[in-house]
Design a protein around this motif. Structure first.
Motif, PDB file in Angstrom:
ATOM      1  N   VAL A 234      54.404  47.219  40.723  1.00 41.11           N
ATOM      2  CA  VAL A 234      54.848  48.364  39.934  1.00 41.11           C
ATOM      3  C   VAL A 234      53.747  49.420  39.825  1.00 41.11           C
ATOM      4  N   ARG A 235      52.490  48.987  39.749  1.00 37.96           N
ATOM      5  CA  ARG A 235      51.322  49.860  39.746  1.00 37.96           C
ATOM      6  C   ARG A 235      50.156  49.095  40.388  1.00 37.96           C
ATOM      7  N   PRO A 236      49.137  49.773  40.894  1.00 37.44           N
ATOM      8  CA  PRO A 236      47.992  49.060  41.469  1.00 37.44           C
ATOM      9  C   PRO A 236      47.374  48.069  40.481  1.00 37.44           C
ATOM     10  N   VAL A 237      47.012  46.900  41.012  1.00 35.10           N
ATOM     11  CA  VAL A 237      46.433  45.828  40.191  1.00 35.10           C
ATOM     12  C   VAL A 237      44.951  45.710  40.522  1.00 35.10           C
ATOM     13  N   HIS A 238      44.113  45.592  39.464  1.00 36.20           N
ATOM     14  CA  HIS A 238      42.655  45.572  39.654  1.00 36.20           C
ATOM     15  C   HIS A 238      41.995  44.267  39.238  1.00 36.20           C
ATOM     16  N   GLY A 239      42.719  43.398  38.566  1.00 40.88           N
ATOM     17  CA  GLY A 239      42.067  42.170  38.127  1.00 40.88           C
ATOM     18  C   GLY A 239      43.062  41.095  37.741  1.00 40.88           C
TER      19      GLY A 239
ATOM     20  N   THR B  36      37.631  27.400  31.315  1.00 41.16           N
ATOM     21  CA  THR B  36      37.500  27.130  32.742  1.00 41.16           C
ATOM     22  C   THR B  36      38.423  28.036  33.544  1.00 41.16           C
ATOM     23  N   VAL B  37      37.862  28.690  34.571  1.00 38.83           N
ATOM     24  CA  VAL B  37      38.676  29.527  35.441  1.00 38.83           C
ATOM     25  C   VAL B  37      39.538  28.639  36.328  1.00 38.83           C
ATOM     26  N   VAL B  38      40.837  28.919  36.347  1.00 35.24           N
ATOM     27  CA  VAL B  38      41.770  28.186  37.209  1.00 35.24           C
ATOM     28  C   VAL B  38      41.902  28.964  38.521  1.00 35.24           C
ATOM     29  N   PRO B  39      41.601  28.355  39.652  1.00 33.70           N
ATOM     30  CA  PRO B  39      41.700  29.080  40.929  1.00 33.70           C
ATOM     31  C   PRO B  39      43.143  29.512  41.192  1.00 33.70           C
ATOM     32  N   ALA B  40      43.331  30.806  41.404  1.00 35.85           N
ATOM     33  CA  ALA B  40      44.662  31.346  41.710  1.00 35.85           C
ATOM     34  C   ALA B  40      44.478  32.709  42.347  1.00 35.85           C
ATOM     35  N   THR B  41      45.489  33.160  43.058  1.00 34.58           N
ATOM     36  CA  THR B  41      45.451  34.496  43.659  1.00 34.58           C
ATOM     37  C   THR B  41      46.765  35.209  43.360  1.00 34.58           C
ATOM     38  N   ALA B  42      46.699  36.531  43.292  1.00 33.59           N
ATOM     39  CA  ALA B  42      47.897  37.342  43.072  1.00 33.59           C
ATOM     40  C   ALA B  42      47.641  38.746  43.588  1.00 33.59           C
ATOM     41  N   ILE B  43      48.506  39.235  44.404  1.00 30.40           N
ATOM     42  CA  ILE B  43      48.455  40.607  44.921  1.00 30.40           C
ATOM     43  C   ILE B  43      47.067  40.903  45.511  1.00 30.40           C
ATOM     44  N   GLY B  44      46.542  39.939  46.270  1.00 30.02           N
ATOM     45  CA  GLY B  44      45.271  40.134  46.954  1.00 30.02           C
ATOM     46  C   GLY B  44      44.046  39.930  46.095  1.00 30.02           C
ATOM     47  N   LEU B  45      44.189  39.444  44.868  1.00 28.45           N
ATOM     48  CA  LEU B  45      43.061  39.254  43.951  1.00 28.45           C
ATOM     49  C   LEU B  45      42.867  37.787  43.623  1.00 28.45           C
TER      50      LEU B  45
ATOM     51  N   GLN C  38      37.118  38.084  33.788  1.00 28.31           N
ATOM     52  CA  GLN C  38      36.702  39.422  33.372  1.00 28.31           C
ATOM     53  C   GLN C  38      37.886  40.390  33.410  1.00 28.31           C
ATOM     54  N   THR C  39      37.860  41.326  32.458  1.00 29.03           N
ATOM     55  CA  THR C  39      38.878  42.369  32.406  1.00 29.03           C
ATOM     56  C   THR C  39      38.210  43.666  31.993  1.00 29.03           C
ATOM     57  N   LEU C  40      38.970  44.698  31.778  1.00 30.61           N
ATOM     58  CA  LEU C  40      38.471  45.972  31.274  1.00 30.61           C
ATOM     59  C   LEU C  40      39.129  46.273  29.941  1.00 30.61           C
ATOM     60  N   GLY C  41      38.390  46.927  29.086  1.00 30.33           N
ATOM     61  CA  GLY C  41      38.927  47.310  27.789  1.00 30.33           C
ATOM     62  C   GLY C  41      39.528  48.700  27.835  1.00 30.33           C
ATOM     63  N   HIS C  42      39.481  49.388  26.706  1.00 28.25           N
ATOM     64  CA  HIS C  42      40.015  50.735  26.564  1.00 28.25           C
ATOM     65  C   HIS C  42      39.344  51.663  27.576  1.00 28.25           C
ATOM     66  N   ARG C  43      40.132  52.545  28.160  1.00 31.54           N
ATOM     67  CA  ARG C  43      39.607  53.398  29.220  1.00 31.54           C
ATOM     68  C   ARG C  43      38.482  54.310  28.728  1.00 31.54           C
ATOM     69  N   PHE C  44      38.494  54.680  27.439  1.00 35.28           N
ATOM     70  CA  PHE C  44      37.495  55.622  26.927  1.00 35.28           C
ATOM     71  C   PHE C  44      36.602  55.028  25.838  1.00 35.28           C
TER      72      PHE C  44
END
Length: 709
Positions: free
Chosen positions: A169-174, A182-191, A196-202
């Motif tokens: 629906v829109r580009p995915v970045h993470g 514990t990080v569970v190994p998985a992939t989605a849409i080439g990622l 880690q994620t991003l917070g508020h844009r500003f």
């Protein structure tokens, strides 16, 4: 302490800004898809709680008590019918070997298979223990399934940095996939998954590390300045709006509140103003302008339902929280001003041409290619509204004239600039312009009221003129559209004929209009000079309206047998104005101790009369009443008849039915002691006449046989 085998699972997709009107639906679908995928693979428990998250830049879900590995399962699987698995000599066939190989048991001997009946034939079964799914595998499967089924309004293709072209629906970045910490190994849409994620844009800086799945929402709020939960963010906006409104009333329709919630991650509400001169424009225009074009919240001095008037103060929901919002406020005030100026311009321009002068131009607006233009439809509405007014108000020619004038102007505002800009204001603007033109108040109100009721539970027209035009409008649509073969089929109802039929039923019942539904349908049909078929279809339309009425009455709490008792009573066809009074009377009658016996007797009488017709005159000859029980019934009927008739004429239906209760003993004795179908034709016909008279009186208010068990 929580077992390490059962921990919270967090899955997040970080994206570019998602379509606001689809965000809530996407968020719920993403959460449900992941949860259902894990549940079907045995990774969740009865104690697992699913928490969806959705912001403009992310879809996420948190699921508590997720297992690292599903329990092993014992599976009894059918292999093949014996007739297929073995040849005539009892040896394994190639199909059996192929089937076992496909199941993963290529070397399994036939002797280890269970032989049992499967319906009428024998079959081979194999019972084995299947290892429980690992979380990584299960999550990957759930992710793939979910992303393939999301209700995406429009798919977007884009190229990833590595050159791969993907769709979403829109580009995915993470992608985050955390089981506890514990990080569970998985992939989605080439990622590949991480934490880690991003917070508020500003309002945030750099990556936000989610150390533990349970800390997702709190980490985003404290470090990322993001309220991750859609419902939490919506509640925060609503609270801030109410606080900022102060003594004013804030207009916040659910659709606008949802859309704004989907546009911000860290909401902040600020108050703005516009020039008071714009308040001269109808407030509906200003409110719709602010809501539709700018996503602003208008303020009134009190609730609109109580006659609230718009103030020149409005509220905005910003994605920036700051102690110095002056630039934000000034910018939004500057943006809204041209919108309000446009509304004012449209209003002033529209007033220069009276509604009546616009009516001929409706000839250029197509209503339906088989039913002509809006002008032709307006002519039908004028004749029909006048006829309805005359049917209901009799010789009141003023009522007829007002109805005809209201119908003439009802659709004229479709040609105004304001309605062209805001179709939602059709009718509303007609009322304003009619008042400006000096039309009678009832005519002006009819321009908007004739659309009522717009939906189930909406108010009915308050004025008589509005009522007559509303009936005409809905009847014309129902009969006309049905007449050209476009009646509703299944769930399809593009012309909202179900809503129109319900509106007609409600107006007849709630406004107690003394007019027959069949007469209304007939006079409507007569307004069409071409396009519609013969009037044979009107009975279908009649039943269609009654079906909507049945649903409406059920929603009001009446039982199905009570409704049928009233609607099939012969006398109800006079009109529908007293349906509620009849239903209440039936309910009161049903509580009487004699009710069940009388209802059963009524049903029995009806069955007898259906098989044999009484003499044409139906006269009861006293000299032919020879049995004591039939004499007693005739006397009892003579005694209650004047009471029942008087109460029925006075619309005192409960009392009419209560009077019938006195007949119970006489009716019971009659059926116990009297042979209705006597060999003597004269006696038989007289007894049938007695039952016919009894049946008529018993069913004056309602068909009591419908109450019989």
């Amino acid at each position: 302490m929580m077992s390490t085998a059962q921990r919270t699972l967090l899955v997040e997709l970080l994206t570019e800004e998602l379509p606001p009107k689809a965000l809530a639906r996407l968020g719920d679908a993403f959460a449900d898809g992941i949860a259902n995928g894990l549940r079907s693979r045995g990774l969740t428990t009865d104690a697992s709680v699913v928490t969806p998250y959705a912001t403009p830049r992310r879809l996420a879900v948190s699921i508590s008590n997720v297992l690292e590995r599903a329990p092993d399962a014992t599976i009894r699987a059918k292999v093949l019918p014996v007739s297929v698995a073995l040849d005539a000599d009892g040896n394994p066939t190639p199909p059996l070997a192929k089937k076992l190989a496909a199941m993963g048991f290529a070397d399994l001997p036939v002797a280890r298979l269970e032989r049992a009946m499967d319906g009428k034939a024998e079959a081979f079964f194999h019972t084995y223990t299947a290892a429980g799914a690992q979380l990584g595998d299960a999550l990957q499967g759930a992710l793939d399934e979910t992303l393939g089924k999301l209700p995406i309004p429009k798919v977007m293709s884009y190229q990833r940095p590595d050159g791969e072209t993907v769709q979403f629906v829109r580009p995915v970045h993470g992608l985050i996939a955390l089981h506890g910490d514990t990080v569970v190994p998985a992939t989605a849409i080439g990622l590949a998954s991480g934490n880690q994620t991003l917070g508020h844009r500003f309002l945030s800086n750099g990556d936000v590390v989610v150390a533990h799945a349970d800390a997702y929402a709190s980490t985003l709020a404290s470090e990322g300045k993001v309220l991750a939960g859609f419902a939490d963010r919506r509640d925060a906006i609503r609270t801030q709006l109410l606080d900022a409104a102060g003594n004013d009333h804030v207009i916040m329709p659910d659709a606008l509140l949802d859309e704004v919630t989907a546009l911000v991650e860290w909401p902040a509400v600020y108050a703005c103003h516009f020039e008071e001169e714009f308040l001269a424009v109808p407030q509906e225009c200003l409110i719709l302008t602010m809501q539709t074009n700018q996503k602003y919240f208008a303020l009134t001095d009190k609730p609109l339902a109580e006659g609230g008037r718009l103030t020149n103060r409005f509220l905005i929901v910003s994605n920036i929280a700051t102690d110095t919002p002056e630039q934000i406020v000034t910018g939004n005030e500057r943006v809204v001003r041209p919108r309000l100026a446009d509304a004012k311009f449209f209003f002033e321009q529209d007033k220069k041409k009276p509604l009546a002068d616009r009516v001929p131009q409706l000839a250029n607006v197509v209503y339906h290619n088989k039913l002509g233009s809006q002008f032709e439809r307006t002519q039908r509405l004028v004749r029909l509204a006048g006829a309805i007014a005359q049917m209901i108000r009799g010789a009141d020619q003023n009522a007829v004239a007002l109805a005809e004038r209201g119908a003439l102007l009802a659709k004229a505002d479709l040609l105004t600039d304001m309605v062209g800009e805001f179709p939602e204001l059709q009718g509303t603007m007609g009322t304003y312009y009619a008042r400006h033109d000096g039309e009678a108040e009832d005519v002006a109100r009819a321009c908007s009221e004739h659309y009522q009721p717009r939906f189930a539970g909406d108010a009915l027209p308050a004025s008589d003129t509005g009522l007559f035009v509303a009936l005409a409008d809905k009847l014309e649509t129902l009969v006309g559209i049905w007449g050209i073969g476009l009646q509703p089929t299944g769930e399809k109802d593009p012309f909202a004929l179900r809503r129109h039929a319900l509106g007609i039923a409600r107006m007849l019942v709630e406004r107690r209009l003394p007019v027959m539904l069949s007469d209304l349908l007939n006079v409507t049909y007569q307004q069409f000079t071409s396009g519609v078929a013969s009037d044979a279809y009107l009975n279908d339309v009649y039943q269609f309206v009654l079906d909507r009425l049945r649903g409406y009455l059920r929603e009001r709490g009446y039982a199905a047998n009570e409704i049928e008792a009233v609607l099939v009573s012969p006398s109800i066809y006079l009109d529908l104005s007293d349906v509620i009074e009849r239903l209440e009377a039936v309910r009161t009658f049903s509580a009487l101790p004699q009710a069940d016996a009388l209802a059963a007797a009524n049903k029995r009488i009806g069955n007898i009369l259906k098989k044999t017709a009484p003499p044409p005159e139906g006269v009861i000859e006293a000299s032919l009443l020879i049995e004591p029980a039939e004499k007693a019934l005739a006397a009892a009927l003579d005694k209650v008849t004047p009471v029942v008739d008087e109460k029925f004429r006075a619309h005192e239906y409960a009392q009419a039915l209560s009077a019938l209760a006195d007949l119970r003993d006489a009716v019971d004795a009659f059926f116990n002691d009297v042979m209705v179908m006597a060999d003597d034709e004269t006696l038989r016909n007289n007894r049938l006449a007695l039952l016919s008279h009894l049946h008529l009186k018993m069913n004056l208010v309602a068909d009591l046989s419908k109450l019989a068990a």
